[in-house]
Scaffold this motif. Structure first.
Motif, short mmCIF file in Angstrom:
data_model
loop_
_atom_site.label_atom_id
_atom_site.label_comp_id
_atom_site.label_asym_id
_atom_site.label_seq_id
_atom_site.Cartn_x
_atom_site.Cartn_y
_atom_site.Cartn_z
N ILE A 196 0.86 -1.19 0.00
CA ILE A 196 0.00 0.00 0.00
C ILE A 196 0.89 1.24 0.00
O ILE A 196 1.83 1.33 0.80
N ARG A 197 0.61 2.16 -0.90
CA ARG A 197 1.39 3.40 -0.96
C ARG A 197 0.49 4.58 -0.65
O ARG A 197 -0.61 4.70 -1.20
N VAL A 198 1.00 5.45 0.21
CA VAL A 198 0.24 6.59 0.72
C VAL A 198 1.08 7.85 0.61
O VAL A 198 2.26 7.85 0.97
N LEU A 199 0.48 8.93 0.11
CA LEU A 199 1.16 10.21 0.04
C LEU A 199 0.68 11.08 1.19
O LEU A 199 -0.52 11.31 1.35
N ARG A 253 -3.61 -7.95 4.82
CA ARG A 253 -4.89 -7.51 4.26
C ARG A 253 -4.96 -6.00 4.39
O ARG A 253 -4.57 -5.44 5.43
N PRO A 254 -5.45 -5.30 3.37
CA PRO A 254 -5.52 -3.83 3.44
C PRO A 254 -6.30 -3.33 4.66
O PRO A 254 -5.97 -2.25 5.18
N PRO A 287 -3.22 0.23 -3.53
CA PRO A 287 -4.01 -0.17 -4.71
C PRO A 287 -5.32 0.61 -4.80
O PRO A 287 -5.82 1.12 -3.78
N VAL A 288 -5.87 0.66 -5.98
CA VAL A 288 -7.10 1.41 -6.20
C VAL A 288 -8.25 0.83 -5.39
O VAL A 288 -9.10 1.56 -4.88
N SER A 289 -8.27 -0.49 -5.25
CA SER A 289 -9.35 -1.14 -4.49
C SER A 289 -9.36 -0.66 -3.04
O SER A 289 -10.43 -0.44 -2.46
N VAL A 342 -11.38 3.04 1.41
CA VAL A 342 -11.28 4.19 2.32
C VAL A 342 -12.40 5.19 2.04
O VAL A 342 -13.04 5.72 2.96
N ARG A 343 -12.67 5.43 0.75
CA ARG A 343 -13.75 6.35 0.39
C ARG A 343 -15.10 5.86 0.92
O ARG A 343 -15.88 6.63 1.47
#
Length: 315
Positions: free
Chosen positions: A239-242, A277-278, A297-299, A304-305
């Protein structure tokens, strides 16, 4: 290490391990076997009863004990800080023994060293903050599990595990053979062979209840060494987070268990996490608020949304 210090250390090694070969002592002190032979001879001439047996090694004559060793200020402070840690993190039984050990350490120190140790020790403090504190339930579990590990007796307990789903948790009753205890990332874990899974599993003490030690015994495998044990790392999801510059330092200092990398960029800081797991990272992402955005990932970004939309409906 000079000769005098090495000779004292050799006696301590023999007193601790009972018997050692010259080759093993040479490896420990990073010197030659010939030097060890000379040290042993010097110890014998100095009145230390070292007994040598060809092909077996050296040992101290039965009944010989080294007089109390003098400690430097740094050594004494190190032991006292360790005692503070044990008192906070271990069970009540060890807590009482720590108080006794602390008194003995302070009692054998010369007056000048004792006052300096007190001054240095008073300037260092261990704090158990928030959820990293070992609570009363964990301490009770520790006492039972320590005994079970040493006596090689199985344990039975109720275990509650958080999982993704409707109710968010799963309860089960486990019977396991306890191999050892590990303190990591502010939490106590039991390494045990689970009867249900027939394999090694990690159990957080904070999720245990109804712990009992059984009469049934087990035999720990001879090749299992806790200090060399490396659990299988099955965290395969990246998982990548800015993060905005204003919150980046806070994230770095959080020492998140899943964090793999942090890369400063003009637009902020790119954090890389590795999880099973995310959902494991979801609470953290939500707690960081608008200061972070999930890139992939987009999923998971969509997950989160969805969670944020559910929160908005509640408010």
């Amino acid at each position: 290490m000079n000769k005098t210090d090495r000779m004292l250390a050799i006696v301590l090694e023999l007193q601790r391990k009972k018997q050692m070969r010259a080759e093993d002592l040479a490896a420990v002190f990073e010197t030659s076997v010939r030097t060890i032979y000379r040290d042993i001879q010097a110890l014998s001439e100095g009145g230390v009863p070292v007994v040598g047996a060809p092909g077996i090694g050296y040992s101290l004559m039965e009944g010989y004990f080294l007089p109390p060793v003098s400690l430097t200020v740094e050594e004494a402070v190190t032991l006292l800080i360790g005692a503070d840690f044990v008192e906070q993190r271990f069970d009540a039984s060890y807590g009482r023994k720590v108080q006794s050990a602390r008194g003995k350490i302070e009692a054998v120190l010369p007056d000048g060293v004792r006052s300096e140790v007190s001054r240095v020790h008073s300037s260092i403090r261990l704090l158990a903050l928030g959820d990293t504190f070992t609570d009363s339930n964990e301490k009770k579990c520790l006492e039972v599990l320590r005994t079970a590990v040493l006596e090689e007796r199985k344990v039975k307990f109720d275990y509650s595990k958080k999982i993704p789903g409707d109710d968010g948790r799963r309860d089960s009753v486990r019977t396991a053979a306890p191999y050892g205890l590990v303190f990591t990332h502010g939490a106590w874990l039991l390494i045990a062979k689970c009867d249900l899974r027939q394999d090694l599993r990690h159990f957080r003490l904070s999720r245990m209840s109804g712990l009992t030690m059984l009469d049934e015994t087990f035999q720990r495998p001879a090749d299992f060494v806790l200090h060399r044990y490396q659990p299988l790392d099955d965290r395969n999801t990246i998982i990548r987070v800015l993060a905005d510059a204003g919150i980046a330092d806070k994230l770095k200092e959080s020492n998140n268990f899943f964090m793999e990398d942090a890369e400063d960029r003009p637009e902020g800081c790119l954090f890389t996490f590795r999880v099973r797991r995310p959902e494991e990272l979801l609470p953290s992402i939500l707690s960081w608020g608008a200061g972070v955005v999930v890139l992939e990932p987009v999923s998971f970004r969509n997950r989160v949304r969805e969670e944020v939309e559910k929160m908005l409906k509640r408010y």
